[in-house]
Design a protein around this motif. Structure first.
Motif, PDB file in Angstrom:
ATOM      1  N   PHE B 169     -55.866 -18.099  52.245  1.00  0.00           N
ATOM      2  CA  PHE B 169     -55.139 -18.641  51.116  1.00  0.00           C
ATOM      3  C   PHE B 169     -53.714 -18.996  51.474  1.00  0.00           C
ATOM      4  N   GLY B 170     -53.276 -20.010  50.829  1.00  0.00           N
ATOM      5  CA  GLY B 170     -51.929 -20.491  51.104  1.00  0.00           C
ATOM      6  C   GLY B 170     -51.970 -21.950  51.474  1.00  0.00           C
ATOM      7  N   PRO B 171     -50.882 -22.479  51.947  1.00  0.00           N
ATOM      8  CA  PRO B 171     -49.577 -21.849  52.015  1.00  0.00           C
ATOM      9  C   PRO B 171     -48.949 -21.573  50.644  1.00  0.00           C
ATOM     10  N   GLN B 172     -49.274 -22.401  49.658  1.00  0.00           N
ATOM     11  CA  GLN B 172     -48.700 -22.111  48.343  1.00  0.00           C
ATOM     12  C   GLN B 172     -49.675 -21.303  47.520  1.00  0.00           C
ATOM     13  N   ILE B 173     -49.149 -20.762  46.439  1.00  0.00           N
ATOM     14  CA  ILE B 173     -50.023 -20.035  45.527  1.00  0.00           C
ATOM     15  C   ILE B 173     -51.092 -20.987  45.000  1.00  0.00           C
ATOM     16  N   ASN B 174     -52.306 -20.503  44.920  1.00  0.00           N
ATOM     17  CA  ASN B 174     -53.422 -21.276  44.389  1.00  0.00           C
ATOM     18  C   ASN B 174     -53.863 -22.398  45.312  1.00  0.00           C
ATOM     19  N   GLU B 175     -53.575 -22.282  46.573  1.00  0.00           N
ATOM     20  CA  GLU B 175     -54.190 -23.177  47.547  1.00  0.00           C
ATOM     21  C   GLU B 175     -55.038 -22.314  48.447  1.00  0.00           C
ATOM     22  N   TYR B 176     -56.147 -22.848  48.916  1.00  0.00           N
ATOM     23  CA  TYR B 176     -56.976 -22.049  49.819  1.00  0.00           C
ATOM     24  C   TYR B 176     -57.786 -22.942  50.736  1.00  0.00           C
ATOM     25  N   LYS B 177     -58.240 -22.335  51.823  1.00  0.00           N
ATOM     26  CA  LYS B 177     -59.114 -23.031  52.765  1.00  0.00           C
ATOM     27  C   LYS B 177     -60.301 -22.122  53.043  1.00  0.00           C
ATOM     28  N   ILE B 178     -61.451 -22.707  53.166  1.00  0.00           N
ATOM     29  CA  ILE B 178     -62.640 -21.930  53.500  1.00  0.00           C
ATOM     30  C   ILE B 178     -63.150 -22.416  54.849  1.00  0.00           C
ATOM     31  N   PHE B 179     -63.295 -21.484  55.775  1.00  0.00           N
ATOM     32  CA  PHE B 179     -63.820 -21.820  57.095  1.00  0.00           C
ATOM     33  C   PHE B 179     -65.294 -21.475  57.129  1.00  0.00           C
ATOM     34  N   ARG B 180     -66.085 -22.410  57.591  1.00  0.00           N
ATOM     35  CA  ARG B 180     -67.536 -22.203  57.597  1.00  0.00           C
ATOM     36  C   ARG B 180     -68.064 -22.467  58.999  1.00  0.00           C
ATOM     37  N   PHE B 181     -68.647 -21.413  59.559  1.00  0.00           N
ATOM     38  CA  PHE B 181     -69.242 -21.525  60.901  1.00  0.00           C
ATOM     39  C   PHE B 181     -70.723 -21.809  60.736  1.00  0.00           C
ATOM     40  N   PHE B 182     -71.185 -22.848  61.378  1.00  0.00           N
ATOM     41  CA  PHE B 182     -72.600 -23.187  61.233  1.00  0.00           C
ATOM     42  C   PHE B 182     -73.177 -23.575  62.585  1.00  0.00           C
ATOM     43  N   CYS B 183     -74.483 -23.709  62.595  1.00  0.00           N
ATOM     44  CA  CYS B 183     -75.145 -24.105  63.837  1.00  0.00           C
ATOM     45  C   CYS B 183     -75.763 -25.480  63.607  1.00  0.00           C
ATOM     46  N   LEU B 379     -54.262 -16.223  36.252  1.00  0.00           N
ATOM     47  CA  LEU B 379     -54.682 -17.414  35.516  1.00  0.00           C
ATOM     48  C   LEU B 379     -55.027 -18.545  36.466  1.00  0.00           C
ATOM     49  N   LEU B 380     -55.078 -18.242  37.747  1.00  0.00           N
ATOM     50  CA  LEU B 380     -55.270 -19.310  38.722  1.00  0.00           C
ATOM     51  C   LEU B 380     -56.537 -20.095  38.445  1.00  0.00           C
ATOM     52  N   SER B 381     -56.456 -21.371  38.633  1.00  0.00           N
ATOM     53  CA  SER B 381     -57.644 -22.187  38.430  1.00  0.00           C
ATOM     54  C   SER B 381     -58.465 -22.195  39.713  1.00  0.00           C
ATOM     55  N   CYS B 382     -59.762 -22.333  39.543  1.00  0.00           N
ATOM     56  CA  CYS B 382     -60.660 -22.192  40.688  1.00  0.00           C
ATOM     57  C   CYS B 382     -60.562 -23.346  41.656  1.00  0.00           C
ATOM     58  N   ASP B 383     -60.122 -24.484  41.164  1.00  0.00           N
ATOM     59  CA  ASP B 383     -60.120 -25.616  42.081  1.00  0.00           C
ATOM     60  C   ASP B 383     -58.766 -25.870  42.713  1.00  0.00           C
ATOM     61  N   GLY B 384     -57.898 -24.900  42.676  1.00  0.00           N
ATOM     62  CA  GLY B 384     -56.680 -25.039  43.462  1.00  0.00           C
ATOM     63  C   GLY B 384     -55.469 -25.382  42.634  1.00  0.00           C
ATOM     64  N   ARG B 385     -54.420 -25.686  43.336  1.00  0.00           N
ATOM     65  CA  ARG B 385     -53.122 -25.872  42.716  1.00  0.00           C
ATOM     66  C   ARG B 385     -53.099 -27.127  41.870  1.00  0.00           C
ATOM     67  N   MET B 386     -52.432 -26.992  40.741  1.00  0.00           N
ATOM     68  CA  MET B 386     -52.346 -28.122  39.836  1.00  0.00           C
ATOM     69  C   MET B 386     -51.415 -29.163  40.402  1.00  0.00           C
ATOM     70  N   ASP B 387     -51.835 -30.399  40.291  1.00  0.00           N
ATOM     71  CA  ASP B 387     -50.954 -31.498  40.638  1.00  0.00           C
ATOM     72  C   ASP B 387     -49.874 -31.554  39.562  1.00  0.00           C
ATOM     73  N   PRO B 388     -48.608 -31.463  39.910  1.00  0.00           N
ATOM     74  CA  PRO B 388     -47.564 -31.403  38.878  1.00  0.00           C
ATOM     75  C   PRO B 388     -47.640 -32.533  37.874  1.00  0.00           C
ATOM     76  N   GLN B 389     -48.190 -33.670  38.287  1.00  0.00           N
ATOM     77  CA  GLN B 389     -48.248 -34.786  37.347  1.00  0.00           C
ATOM     78  C   GLN B 389     -49.324 -34.622  36.293  1.00  0.00           C
ATOM     79  N   THR B 390     -50.261 -33.754  36.568  1.00  0.00           N
ATOM     80  CA  THR B 390     -51.322 -33.637  35.568  1.00  0.00           C
ATOM     81  C   THR B 390     -51.217 -32.328  34.787  1.00  0.00           C
ATOM     82  N   GLU B 391     -50.029 -31.719  34.817  1.00  0.00           N
ATOM     83  CA  GLU B 391     -49.844 -30.489  34.040  1.00  0.00           C
ATOM     84  C   GLU B 391     -49.834 -30.821  32.575  1.00  0.00           C
ATOM     85  N   ASP B 392     -50.865 -30.460  31.893  1.00  0.00           N
ATOM     86  CA  ASP B 392     -50.826 -30.657  30.443  1.00  0.00           C
ATOM     87  C   ASP B 392     -51.635 -29.568  29.781  1.00  0.00           C
ATOM     88  N   ILE B 393     -51.824 -29.700  28.476  1.00  0.00           N
ATOM     89  CA  ILE B 393     -52.452 -28.614  27.751  1.00  0.00           C
ATOM     90  C   ILE B 393     -53.867 -28.321  28.239  1.00  0.00           C
TER      91      ILE B 393
END
Lengths: 232, 399
Positions: B169-183, B379-393
């Motif tokens: 998780f990071g670098p900012q709050i509510n950002e994350y990366k998932i690493f997936r090892f596959f064959c 209250l973090l949203s599951c899909d990551g950090r809010m784009d500041p331009q779309t902050e609304d109700i």
């Protein structure tokens, strides 16, 4: 820079309604705002606190005084050190039997061996070498000062009573604590207001408690209600 | 009195309006509330709604909430998919279900971060007329159990083996990366490509919402013996750490694989040989290796001092309160204590006092393979950090 803690200096604070309060510096600098004024050397004359009413300021000062007293009484870290220093001082003075005896002997031999001198020397010896009572005193002091658990509780109880006031007074305290930057007071009042909200059993009750009107249209309100319909 | 600004549509009393008017005071007050109350408070008025929905407030609430983390115990293999919360001490105080997770094959929690849970489960497939679990792929979900939102991540690359997952998780709050090892599947029939050569890694970023393949990796995380779906990993101090199987024994760790948020891989040696009962945890912001030695019935707790060089410090070595007939199934750390789940017991080990205490979780004792995580409400949203331009109700909705 006047930064000594126990200089006993007194500051003059002026409330919004022009009342002057004389407050010890150590108490007043619980407020970061006032502390900055003092450190900048601007604490000459009267410090005006333009947004704080005298009624509130009186309470704020009481809070600060209580916290300064509490720290002084219960700073167990420095108490222990002080006790240790005191103990070692006593020990040095009173318990150096060897050197005391020597000193008195030297003294005796220097002066004429008058009856009064010998008496004096004996008195001095008995004053200085009372190991028993010194240690007792130290022990008593330790026991009195280091009852941490109940003192903390006592402070918490005092704080809870302090913030148990009508809402208008609470808001005034909140604004004053924020303006004056008194972290301990701000934290406690914030917690109190949060607790008031937690106790409300419905959104309408929250509105009524704080005197807030809903400015949603009925559709908007319905939308939000639906989003959280699973609550209660 | 001072000016009352440009009219407050919703405040009847001047005094409270003054409080709301001062920057940050209302936010500070609200940040002390449980998330359930916050969601209800959105209905109070527009100002409160906008405030609570703003990313700045969400970040503030998280900072406060982080000081009050609790354990969640989760009985993997429980068809009811219930989370058991342990607030205020060592008892189960609340149960909540996974949001939007009915009708799935059993989930397991990979990790918990900032109030979100990452969970994985096999998908269903039809085999010879029966519905069975497809063990070559995993569904990955991010959910927030207290705001009742969940997000199913898009599918990753096809894999011939069960993939391994790690979350950073990071670098900012509510950002994350998932690493997936596959064959990866064999692409050429003529040339025989060994499995080792086909092992690759890809990464999902919350800011892009999609997977991008990193490529071949020399090492893959080892499978955890007790949590068949998951691999023991932890994200701490900017890096994800996994245990890598040793060459001699696939059930025992041989070294540690690391990756940072910029996708740089590395390895670290273990401080000492370990048994298969070894776990990586986040101990107060540092990587810690908890190694249980069954024969000697002791546990060694190591801390990685320098995150760039493998410099380990043995923090403590203590006898364990359970016999060597029991084995440790799961370990998680919170503040200065470590929660151990063994075959028959639950223990919390306090590192400062060097003291073990046993928990009585009679509710979950009949469940198998429990998993525990340290959790904080947010209250973090599951899909990551809010784009500041779309902050609304309205929150961006997920499935």
């Amino acid at each position: 820079m006047s930064s000594s803690n126990n200089s006993g200096k007194v500051l003059k604070l002026k409330s919004k309604d022009n009342q002057i309060f004389e407050v010890e510096e150590s108490v007043a600098i619980q407020s970061e705002l006032i502390k900055n004024v003092v450190e900048a050397g601007c604490d000459i004359g009267v410090i005006p606190l333009l947004t704080v009413h005298s009624k509130t300021l009186r309470n704020v000062i009481e809070w600060c005084q209580k916290h300064v007293d509490y720290v002084e009484e219960n700073d167990s870290g420095s108490n222990e050190e002080e006790i240790k220093n005191w103990e070692s001082e006593i020990c040095e003075e009173g318990n150096n039997n060897g050197s005391d005896d020597e000193e008195t002997k030297n003294w005796e031999s220097e002066e004429n061996n008058n009856g009064s001198d010998e008496e004096e020397a004996k008195n001095w010896e008995s004053e200085g070498n009372n190991d028993g009572s010194n240690k007792e005193e130290v022990e008593n002091w330790e026991w009195e000062e280091n009852n941490d658990g109940s003192d903390e509780e006592e402070l918490e109880n005092w704080e809870s009573k302090f913030v148990d006031v009508d809402k208008d007074s609470l808001y005034a305290l909140l604004l004053a604590a924020d303006y004056l930057s008194i972290d301990s007071l701000l934290e406690r009042v914030i917690k109190q207001v949060a607790d008031v909200i937690k106790q409300c059993r419905s959104v309408e009750e929250v509105r009524q408690t704080f005197g807030i009107k809903s400015d949603f249209t009925p559709e908007e309100e319905e939308e939000i209600r639906e989003e959280i319909s699973w609550i209660d | 009195m001072g000016e009352t600004g440009d009219g407050c549509a919703h405040c009847i009393t001047d005094k409270w309006y003054e409080v709301e008017y001062v920057e940050n005071v209302l936010a500070n007050i609200l940040s002390r509330l449980p998330v359930k109350s916050l969601l209800a408070c959105k209905s109070v008025c527009k100002h409160w709604c906008q405030l609570i929905s703003s990313q700045a407030f969400i970040d503030l609430q998280l900072l406060w909430s982080k000081n009050h983390s609790i354990y969640i115990v989760y009985p993997y293999m429980d068809m009811r998919m219930t989370l058991y919360l342990m607030k205020d001490g060592d008892e189960i105080t609340k149960r909540i279900t996974f949001p939007y997770c009915g009708n799935l094959s059993p989930l397991t929690i990979i990790c918990s971060f900032d109030g979100l849970l990452c969970c994985i489960n096999y998908t269903w497939k039809v085999d010879s007329g029966m519905i069975v679990e497809d063990v070559t792929d995993l569904e990955i979900r991010i959910c927030n159990p207290v705001t009742r939102k969940a997000l199913l991540l898009p599918k990753g690359s096809t894999s011939e083996e069960k993939p391994s997952i790690g979350v950073a998780f990071g670098p900012q709050i509510n950002e994350y990366k998932i690493f997936r090892f596959f064959c990866a599947k064999r692409i050429s029939l003529a040339k025989r490509q060994s499995r080792a050569n086909r092992r690759q890694c890809e990464v999902y970023s919350s800011s892009t919402g999609s997977w991008s393949v990193i490529g071949r990796v020399p090492y893959c995380p080892m499978q955890s013996s007790h949590s068949p779906l998951g691999s023991n990993h932890v994200f701490v101090n900017g890096k994800i750490y996994w245990l890598i199987a040793s060459d001699e024994d696939h059930m025992t760790a041989g070294s540690i694989l690391t990756v940072d948020i910029e996708e740089n891989f590395g390895t670290i040696d273990l401080p000492k040989e370990v048994t298969e009962h070894s776990y990586l945890v986040d101990l107060e912001g540092c990587l810690s290796l908890v190694a249980v030695y069954d024969e000697d019935e002791i546990v060694n707790i190591w801390i990685l001092e320098d995150k760039d060089k493998p410099k380990w410090e043995l923090k403590c070595s203590d006898p364990v309160p359970f016999s060597n007939e029991e084995c440790v199934e799961f370990v998680v750390a919170r503040e200065n204590e470590i929660f151990f789940i063994t075959s028959n017991h639950y223990y919390i080990y306090d590192l400062d006092q060097r003291f073990w205490r046993e928990l009585d979780l009679s509710d979950t004792s009949e469940k198998k393979f429990p998993v525990a995580v340290a959790y904080t409400e947010s209250l973090l949203s599951c899909d990551g950090r809010m784009d500041p331009q779309t902050e609304d109700i309205s929150n961006r909705t997920s499935i």
